[in-house]
Write a protein that holds these residues in place. Structure first.
Motif, PDB file in Angstrom:
ATOM      1  N   PHE A   1       0.849  -1.195   0.000  1.00 22.42           N
ATOM      2  CA  PHE A   1       0.000   0.000   0.000  1.00 22.42           C
ATOM      3  C   PHE A   1       0.884   1.244   0.000  1.00 22.42           C
ATOM      4  O   PHE A   1       2.045   1.190  -0.367  1.00 22.42           O
ATOM      5  CB  PHE A   1      -0.932  -0.037   1.220  1.00 22.42           C
ATOM      6  N   GLY A   2       0.315   2.378   0.374  1.00 19.95           N
ATOM      7  CA  GLY A   2       1.065   3.616   0.403  1.00 19.95           C
ATOM      8  C   GLY A   2       0.973   4.393  -0.893  1.00 19.95           C
ATOM      9  O   GLY A   2       0.300   3.974  -1.849  1.00 19.95           O
TER      10      GLY A   2
ATOM     11  N   THR B   1       7.560   0.532  -4.116  1.00 15.29           N
ATOM     12  CA  THR B   1       7.833  -0.230  -2.897  1.00 15.29           C
ATOM     13  C   THR B   1       7.992  -1.710  -3.217  1.00 15.29           C
ATOM     14  O   THR B   1       8.919  -2.369  -2.722  1.00 15.29           O
ATOM     15  CB  THR B   1       6.703  -0.032  -1.879  1.00 15.29           C
ATOM     16  N   ARG B   2       7.109  -2.225  -4.044  1.00 10.80           N
ATOM     17  CA  ARG B   2       7.169  -3.644  -4.403  1.00 10.80           C
ATOM     18  C   ARG B   2       8.504  -3.979  -5.085  1.00 10.80           C
ATOM     19  O   ARG B   2       9.142  -5.003  -4.793  1.00 10.80           O
ATOM     20  CB  ARG B   2       5.994  -3.993  -5.315  1.00 10.80           C
ATOM     21  N   ALA B   3       8.938  -3.112  -5.981  1.00 11.25           N
ATOM     22  CA  ALA B   3      10.218  -3.333  -6.667  1.00 11.25           C
ATOM     23  C   ALA B   3      11.380  -3.298  -5.682  1.00 11.25           C
ATOM     24  O   ALA B   3      12.325  -4.101  -5.774  1.00 11.25           O
ATOM     25  CB  ALA B   3      10.415  -2.273  -7.751  1.00 11.25           C
TER      26      ALA B   3
ATOM     27  N   ASP C   1      -1.889  -4.883   7.411  1.00  8.39           N
ATOM     28  CA  ASP C   1      -0.823  -5.886   7.473  1.00  8.39           C
ATOM     29  C   ASP C   1      -1.438  -7.280   7.469  1.00  8.39           C
ATOM     30  O   ASP C   1      -2.184  -7.647   8.376  1.00  8.39           O
ATOM     31  CB  ASP C   1       0.017  -5.671   8.734  1.00  8.39           C
ATOM     32  N   GLN C   2      -1.103  -8.066   6.451  1.00  6.20           N
ATOM     33  CA  GLN C   2      -1.626  -9.417   6.322  1.00  6.20           C
ATOM     34  C   GLN C   2      -0.689 -10.460   6.927  1.00  6.20           C
ATOM     35  O   GLN C   2      -1.074 -11.612   7.119  1.00  6.20           O
ATOM     36  CB  GLN C   2      -1.863  -9.737   4.842  1.00  6.20           C
TER      37      GLN C   2
ATOM     38  N   PHE D   1       4.870  -3.823   4.930  1.00  8.72           N
ATOM     39  CA  PHE D   1       6.068  -3.033   4.628  1.00  8.72           C
ATOM     40  C   PHE D   1       5.803  -1.547   4.822  1.00  8.72           C
ATOM     41  O   PHE D   1       6.264  -0.706   4.051  1.00  8.72           O
ATOM     42  CB  PHE D   1       6.550  -3.331   3.214  1.00  8.72           C
ATOM     43  N   ALA D   2       5.097  -1.209   5.890  1.00  5.44           N
ATOM     44  CA  ALA D   2       4.749   0.189   6.176  1.00  5.44           C
ATOM     45  C   ALA D   2       5.973   1.095   6.192  1.00  5.44           C
ATOM     46  O   ALA D   2       5.914   2.243   5.738  1.00  5.44           O
ATOM     47  CB  ALA D   2       4.020   0.277   7.518  1.00  5.44           C
TER      48      ALA D   2
END
Length: 235
Positions: free
Chosen positions: A128-129, A135-137, A182-183, A211-212
């Protein structure tokens, strides 16, 4: 908000599974923590006891901060730290569920065979964010850079006991912060950890995931600043 009490202290930082120090970079930059004040623990050993040396003999003004598996390791030493305060992101304080063992071993096998990013991509929880693609990369890049550690990290995750007893015995100010989305470490787990510590506080990170710290480092920094200021008002 004043950050002198945060920026001018030494920090001990413990990243999570398949994570490098980059997981903390944006957050620490937002707090103004100098690079020279940042010391990192590498999760390259298979049992909690192997990390005692990293937490012994800290300066009493040290701020200790862990993320995910790094937060779990850190929480196990909460009752023996000579530090100023303890900050834990994405913490699950409960002993690992044995039902997770097959999936953990499968991830480790895929990381070894395919590399960290290729193994993690299909398993990565929602991000998210403001810029989830970036972020994913970044998360996948960290996984590639730490692929060689997955064997020790898998054994560490599987063998760890619960951290609640250590938190219950801790005299430190403890902040537990968890993304509301968060999962991997749901907020109920973070709240339970904070409530177990005599001087603990829990803060949800609204709209963020596991990954906040990377999804919105400024938001994470603001939560820590507010907690720091509120605590100082009562001491």
């Amino acid at each position: 908000m004043a950050t002198d009490g945060l920026s001018n202290r030494p920090w001990l930082l413990v990243p999570g599974t398949l994570c490098t120090r980059a997981v903390f970079d944006g957050f620490l930059d937002a707090l103004g923590v100098a690079y020279s004040a940042r010391t990192y623990v590498t999760l390259d050993r298979p049992s909690i006891d192997d990390y005692r040396v990293d937490f012994d003999g800290l300066a009493d003004n040290t701020i200790v901060c862990g993320f995910s598996l790094g937060a779990i390791v850190t929480a196990h030493f909460a009752d023996r730290l000579t530090a100023e305060r303890l900050i834990l992101f994405g913490l699950n304080p409960i002993a690992d569920d044995p039902a997770k063992a097959p999936s953990r071993h499968a991830l480790a096998q895929d990381v070894t065979a395919k590399g960290g990013a290729a193994a993690l991509k299909p398993r990565l929880s929602d991000v998210f964010g403001p810029d989830p693609d970036t972020t994913r990369a970044a998360v996948c890049q960290m996984a590639d850079e730490t692929a060689a550690l997955i064997g020790a990290q898998t054994q560490l995750a599987l063998s760890r006991p619960g951290a609640l007893p250590a938190l219950e015995r801790s005299a430190l100010p403890v902040l537990v912060a968890t993304g509301t989305r968060d999962q991997s470490a749901p907020i109920a787990q973070g709240r339970a950890a904070a409530q177990s510590a005599p001087n603990g506080q829990f803060h949800p990170l609204d709209g963020l995931g596991h990954f906040a710290l990377m999804e919105n480092p400024d938001a994470c920094a603001k939560v820590v600043k507010r907690w720091h200021e509120a605590h100082n008002e009562h001491v």
